[in-house]
Design an enzyme around this catalytic site. Structure first.
Site, PDB file in Angstrom:
ATOM      1  N   TYR A  67       2.653  -7.487   8.437  1.00 62.78           N
ATOM      2  CA  TYR A  67       2.347  -6.103   8.052  1.00 62.78           C
ATOM      3  C   TYR A  67       3.202  -5.649   6.873  1.00 62.78           C
ATOM      4  CZ  TYR A  67      -1.096  -5.446  11.624  1.00 62.78           C
ATOM      5  OH  TYR A  67      -2.282  -5.541  12.319  1.00 62.78           O
ATOM      6  N   VAL A 103      -6.953   0.354   6.451  1.00 66.06           N
ATOM      7  CA  VAL A 103      -5.692   0.990   6.858  1.00 66.06           C
ATOM      8  C   VAL A 103      -4.804   1.248   5.643  1.00 66.06           C
ATOM      9  CG1 VAL A 103      -5.774  -0.074   9.156  1.00 66.06           C
ATOM     10  CG2 VAL A 103      -4.609  -1.282   7.261  1.00 66.06           C
ATOM     11  N   HIS A 119      -9.329   2.625  12.214  1.00 71.09           N
ATOM     12  CA  HIS A 119      -8.389   1.586  12.665  1.00 71.09           C
ATOM     13  C   HIS A 119      -6.933   1.919  12.336  1.00 71.09           C
ATOM     14  CE1 HIS A 119     -12.045  -1.330  12.500  1.00 71.09           C
ATOM     15  NE2 HIS A 119     -12.083  -0.537  13.535  1.00 71.09           N
ATOM     16  N   CYS A 130       5.636   4.170  24.311  1.00 71.83           N
ATOM     17  CA  CYS A 130       5.251   5.562  24.561  1.00 71.83           C
ATOM     18  C   CYS A 130       4.372   6.142  23.456  1.00 71.83           C
ATOM     19  CB  CYS A 130       6.504   6.416  24.737  1.00 71.83           C
ATOM     20  SG  CYS A 130       7.423   6.637  23.205  1.00 71.83           S
ATOM     21  N   CYS A 147      13.860   0.049  17.543  1.00 69.53           N
ATOM     22  CA  CYS A 147      13.354   0.522  18.843  1.00 69.53           C
ATOM     23  C   CYS A 147      13.310   2.027  18.911  1.00 69.53           C
ATOM     24  CB  CYS A 147      14.249  -0.035  19.967  1.00 69.53           C
ATOM     25  SG  CYS A 147      13.811  -1.751  20.338  1.00 69.53           S
ATOM     26  N   THR A 188     -18.310  -4.077   3.670  1.00 67.68           N
ATOM     27  CA  THR A 188     -17.920  -4.514   5.013  1.00 67.68           C
ATOM     28  C   THR A 188     -18.840  -5.624   5.509  1.00 67.68           C
ATOM     29  OG1 THR A 188     -17.487  -3.888   7.303  1.00 67.68           O
ATOM     30  CG2 THR A 188     -19.246  -2.672   6.150  1.00 67.68           C
ATOM     31  N   SER A 189     -18.268  -6.576   6.221  1.00 70.83           N
ATOM     32  CA  SER A 189     -19.039  -7.710   6.766  1.00 70.83           C
ATOM     33  C   SER A 189     -19.789  -7.295   8.018  1.00 70.83           C
ATOM     34  CB  SER A 189     -18.074  -8.860   7.083  1.00 70.83           C
ATOM     35  OG  SER A 189     -17.047  -8.388   7.955  1.00 70.83           O
TER      36      SER A 189
END
Ligand code: BV8
Ligand code: ZN
Length: 244
Positions: A67, A103, A119, A130, A147, A188-189
């Site tokens: 990412y 995104v 998405h 959470c 975290c 888009t596919s």
């Protein structure tokens, strides 16, 4: 000069309600690889395996590296004429809905006001446990995944395979798909659900279905018009014809 069919131009001018679904293909000309592109560093990984809860459980470091790699590409590119043409369409049509599977924020960066991000968004983070949003910096060099105060690991705020889409966004997208007179499926596919069923919903409710793609997809046979070519060239010309 692209030769648009006359009956398509008539519908383009007469439609009042328009909905558009975009995929990775619209950002390709900006330099963002699509999911199907088998080039580059991550081609040895199957996105459908990396973009899953299980992959993050098994190897959060690897998932974050992927990412951050994609974020880095996206931060270095600009929207292209295809994105800007959709901004113009939003201005021209009374009732216009832009639904994206991407995104990458490029529709917003181009100036689109109302974008339904099915998405999620790669620039946002949240807690795996959470769901609390996380604004801090993400770096995984030291193998440390940040975290949340609840102890949960931080993850990108995108929808992974096997995960439900954001309910309100999903309902708005299906509502627009069922109410529209003219539905565009662009770059888009048309393989990933439930996004891929939105053009079908539009068609079932009487809308004209138009596909813009470099190649046919499983949706093409259901379309009233298939406009073959790069969206970054086709969409600006199409919008130019709108003002005639
Ligand atoms: C869910 C975010 C409840 C993360 C993504 C029904 C039937 C079958 C399967 C299912 C089903 N219902 C659910 C599933 C399972 C699954 C699914 O659809 N699997 C597929 C692969 C069969 N769906 C889910 O898991 C969804 N969740 O349904 O939850 C549930 C759960 C389990 C079981 C039942 C119900 C969640 C799906 C969302 C996953 N997250 N992205 C991230 O980005 O990391 S999906 C991701 O992949 C993208 O967002 C996008 O949706 C998809 C890639 O597709 P495209 O964008 O179309 O890109 P692609 O590369 O494939 O194609 C590019 C196209 O552009 C090509 O056609 C090319 O020719 C064209 N092109 C290229 N350049 C240009 C161009 N066109 C024009 N101009 C150019 N220049
Ligand atoms: Zn938490």
């Amino acid at each position: 000069m692209i030769d648009f069919p006359d009956d398509f131009l008539t519908i383009l001018h007469s439609a009042r309600r328009v909905a558009v679904l975009t995929g990775a293909g619209i950002s390709k000309e900006s330099g963002v690889p699509t999911f199907r592109d088998k080039d580059g560093l991550w081609s040895k990984y199957d996105p459908q395996e990396l973009a899953t809860v299980q992959a993050f459980r098994d190897n959060p470091q690897l998932v974050w590296e992927w990412y951050l790699y994609r974020r880095n590409i996206i931060d270095g590119v600009e929207p292209n004429p295809g994105h800007f043409a959709l901004v113009e369409m939003e201005r021209r049509y009374d009732d216009f809905t832009l639904i994206t599977q991407n995104v990458d924020s490029l529709h917003r960066r181009a100036g689109s006001q109302k974008v339904l991000e099915l998405h999620g968004n790669i620039a946002r983070n949240k807690c795996f446990n959470c769901g609390a949003p996380y604004e801090g910096e993400i770096s995984v060099e030291d193998g440390e995944i940040p975290c949340c105060s609840c102890g949960g690991r931080i993850r990108p705020d995108v929808v992974w395979f096997g995960e439900m889409l954001p309910e309100q966004v999903l309902n708005e997208a299906f509502e627009a798909s069922s109410q529209t007179e003219l539905f565009f499926s662009i770059g888009t596919s048309a393989l990933v659900h439930p996004a891929a069923s939105m053009p079908l919903t539009a068609k079932r409710n009487g809308a004209y279905l138009v596909e813009v793609n470099l190649e046919p997809t499983p949706l093409t046979d259901l379309c009233d018009f298939f406009i073959h070519g790069p969206s970054g060239e086709i969409l600006p010309e199409m919008v130019a014809r709108l003002s005639e």
